[in-house]
Design a protein around this motif. Sequence first.
Motif, PDB file in Angstrom:
ATOM      1  N   GLY A 106       4.346  38.481  60.637  1.00 40.98           N
ATOM      2  CA  GLY A 106       3.675  37.341  61.137  1.00 40.98           C
ATOM      3  C   GLY A 106       4.566  36.316  62.087  1.00 40.98           C
ATOM      4  N   LYS A 107       4.024  35.666  63.017  1.00 41.43           N
ATOM      5  CA  LYS A 107       4.881  34.679  63.910  1.00 41.43           C
ATOM      6  C   LYS A 107       4.364  33.359  63.598  1.00 41.43           C
ATOM      7  N   LEU A 108       4.985  32.422  63.341  1.00 42.42           N
ATOM      8  CA  LEU A 108       4.722  30.929  63.222  1.00 42.42           C
ATOM      9  C   LEU A 108       4.635  30.348  64.687  1.00 42.42           C
ATOM     10  N   VAL A 109       3.848  29.332  64.936  1.00 41.08           N
ATOM     11  CA  VAL A 109       3.719  28.797  65.971  1.00 41.08           C
ATOM     12  C   VAL A 109       3.288  27.304  65.818  1.00 41.08           C
ATOM     13  N   LEU A 110       3.774  26.137  66.628  1.00 44.89           N
ATOM     14  CA  LEU A 110       3.361  24.725  66.547  1.00 44.89           C
ATOM     15  C   LEU A 110       2.345  24.815  67.740  1.00 44.89           C
ATOM     16  N   TRP A 111       1.295  24.500  67.435  1.00 43.52           N
ATOM     17  CA  TRP A 111       0.113  24.198  68.519  1.00 43.52           C
ATOM     18  C   TRP A 111      -0.622  22.821  68.523  1.00 43.52           C
ATOM     19  N   SER A 112      -0.981  22.535  69.672  1.00 47.09           N
ATOM     20  CA  SER A 112      -1.802  21.492  70.031  1.00 47.09           C
ATOM     21  C   SER A 112      -3.017  21.815  70.882  1.00 47.09           C
ATOM     22  N   THR A 113      -4.319  21.325  70.619  1.00 45.16           N
ATOM     23  CA  THR A 113      -5.297  21.427  71.655  1.00 45.16           C
ATOM     24  C   THR A 113      -5.088  20.926  72.943  1.00 45.16           C
ATOM     25  N   LYS A 114      -4.135  19.839  73.014  1.00 48.52           N
ATOM     26  CA  LYS A 114      -3.775  18.978  74.148  1.00 48.52           C
ATOM     27  C   LYS A 114      -2.820  19.898  75.124  1.00 48.52           C
ATOM     28  N   LYS A 139       2.344  26.533  48.679  1.00 49.75           N
ATOM     29  CA  LYS A 139       2.046  27.159  47.595  1.00 49.75           C
ATOM     30  C   LYS A 139       1.088  28.504  47.535  1.00 49.75           C
ATOM     31  N   LEU A 140       0.215  28.288  48.548  1.00 46.21           N
ATOM     32  CA  LEU A 140      -1.008  29.193  48.567  1.00 46.21           C
ATOM     33  C   LEU A 140      -0.722  30.091  50.109  1.00 46.21           C
ATOM     34  N   ALA A 141      -0.073  29.477  51.020  1.00 48.75           N
ATOM     35  CA  ALA A 141      -0.220  30.080  52.367  1.00 48.75           C
ATOM     36  C   ALA A 141       1.175  30.487  52.976  1.00 48.75           C
ATOM     37  N   PRO A 142       1.608  31.611  53.003  1.00 44.51           N
ATOM     38  CA  PRO A 142       3.193  31.988  53.337  1.00 44.51           C
ATOM     39  C   PRO A 142       3.552  31.201  54.699  1.00 44.51           C
ATOM     40  N   TYR A 143       2.393  30.931  55.715  1.00 42.06           N
ATOM     41  CA  TYR A 143       2.726  30.347  56.910  1.00 42.06           C
ATOM     42  C   TYR A 143       3.180  28.638  56.822  1.00 42.06           C
ATOM     43  N   GLY A 144       2.322  27.980  55.681  1.00 44.43           N
ATOM     44  CA  GLY A 144       2.938  26.898  55.090  1.00 44.43           C
ATOM     45  C   GLY A 144       4.189  26.753  54.638  1.00 44.43           C
ATOM     46  N   ALA A 145       4.756  27.787  53.864  1.00 50.03           N
ATOM     47  CA  ALA A 145       5.881  27.871  53.509  1.00 50.03           C
ATOM     48  C   ALA A 145       7.082  27.903  54.451  1.00 50.03           C
ATOM     49  N   ALA A 146       6.422  28.911  55.714  1.00 50.41           N
ATOM     50  CA  ALA A 146       7.490  28.903  56.797  1.00 50.41           C
ATOM     51  C   ALA A 146       7.569  27.807  57.500  1.00 50.41           C
ATOM     52  N   ALA A 147       6.649  27.149  57.754  1.00 47.99           N
ATOM     53  CA  ALA A 147       6.466  25.601  58.471  1.00 47.99           C
ATOM     54  C   ALA A 147       7.730  24.758  57.560  1.00 47.99           C
ATOM     55  N   MET A 148       7.197  24.869  56.383  1.00 44.92           N
ATOM     56  CA  MET A 148       8.183  23.853  55.432  1.00 44.92           C
ATOM     57  C   MET A 148       9.745  24.158  55.599  1.00 44.92           C
ATOM     58  N   GLU A 149      10.029  25.592  55.655  1.00 42.02           N
ATOM     59  CA  GLU A 149      11.472  25.810  55.785  1.00 42.02           C
ATOM     60  C   GLU A 149      11.809  25.706  57.412  1.00 42.02           C
ATOM     61  N   LEU A 151      10.855  22.996  59.256  1.00 45.62           N
ATOM     62  CA  LEU A 151      11.338  21.444  59.195  1.00 45.62           C
ATOM     63  C   LEU A 151      12.455  21.262  58.490  1.00 45.62           C
ATOM     64  N   THR A 152      12.843  21.998  57.245  1.00 48.02           N
ATOM     65  CA  THR A 152      13.800  21.650  56.462  1.00 48.02           C
ATOM     66  C   THR A 152      15.043  22.014  57.271  1.00 48.02           C
ATOM     67  N   ARG A 153      14.954  23.395  58.058  1.00 54.06           N
ATOM     68  CA  ARG A 153      16.211  23.637  58.782  1.00 54.06           C
ATOM     69  C   ARG A 153      16.555  22.839  59.992  1.00 54.06           C
ATOM     70  N   LEU A 154      15.426  22.151  60.529  1.00 54.47           N
ATOM     71  CA  LEU A 154      15.669  21.424  61.659  1.00 54.47           C
ATOM     72  C   LEU A 154      16.172  19.889  61.237  1.00 54.47           C
ATOM     73  N   GLY A 155      16.085  19.659  59.915  1.00 52.71           N
ATOM     74  CA  GLY A 155      16.570  18.259  59.238  1.00 52.71           C
ATOM     75  C   GLY A 155      15.453  17.452  59.505  1.00 52.71           C
ATOM     76  N   SER A 210      14.483  32.603  63.725  1.00 48.94           N
ATOM     77  CA  SER A 210      15.711  32.293  62.761  1.00 48.94           C
ATOM     78  C   SER A 210      15.531  31.137  62.099  1.00 48.94           C
ATOM     79  N   LEU A 211      14.453  30.280  62.304  1.00 45.13           N
ATOM     80  CA  LEU A 211      14.330  28.988  61.554  1.00 45.13           C
ATOM     81  C   LEU A 211      13.553  29.196  60.263  1.00 45.13           C
TER      82      LEU A 211
END
Length: 255
Positions: A106-114, A139-149, A151-155, A210-211
């Motif tokens: 899977g690949k994570l994306v930051l998305w907006s409808t705008k 805790k339920l969705a791996p993509y949520g865990a990836a998003a947290m990771e 944001l953490t790596r980006l500080g 890498s993030l």
Amino acid sequence: MNSALSTLLATGLVAFGLAAGSASADEVQVAVAANFTAPMQKIAADFEKDTGHKVLLSFGATGSFYVQIRNGAPFDILLAADAETPARLEKEGLGVPGSRFTYAIGKLVLWSTKPGFVDGKGDVLNKSDFRHIAIANPKLAPYGAAAMETLTRLGLLSAIQPKFVRGESIAQTYQFIATGNAELGFVALSQVLNKEGKLASGSAWVVPASLYMPIRQDAVILTHGKDKVAAAALMKYLKGDKARAVIKAYGYGFY
């Protein structure tokens, strides 16, 4: 041979053929990670057409499916959003040993409808011009865990966390963004691409791999489906060129 007998024999052969076809057809119930909804709907339709088997699909969060399976839900196959859950089920005796394999990365994306709201480098995260950002329950969705990771790596986690709108699945997270309850959010790349593999709407930043740890999505036959012909056939079909072409078109990678 008279015509009446010929007709009777022909009718019997047709009836036998129909009966044999019905006997060989099988049904498989599949629990599918929400991020894989669109490609699996296409794959299931192709599979039914090509094999005659019937596929019943349920979509949701991998963590929720784990609980349901532990409580006896009659699923035959789990297509998870991670590798850990199928491995755990196999270890606990609820997955068929040797059936597990990685069907997509899977690949994570930051998305907006705008249009233009999310830039190609994700610098929008450093700005204060958004009130809410959607994220799936880690805790339920791996993509949520990836998003947290990510944001953490980006500080940026401590600064952005107060703006979280949390979905219980990646599908609900997508809806928060699509309906405007959050100006942007982290979802699966597959959710924002059209059938041609292009961004369907809005603006997006594909988060560099890498993030976050690779989102290895594994499939496993569950004990409820261990003797089902359709379950084995679908797992084989997922490894084939036709299914892999669909998976690739929706932005997933492979090992």
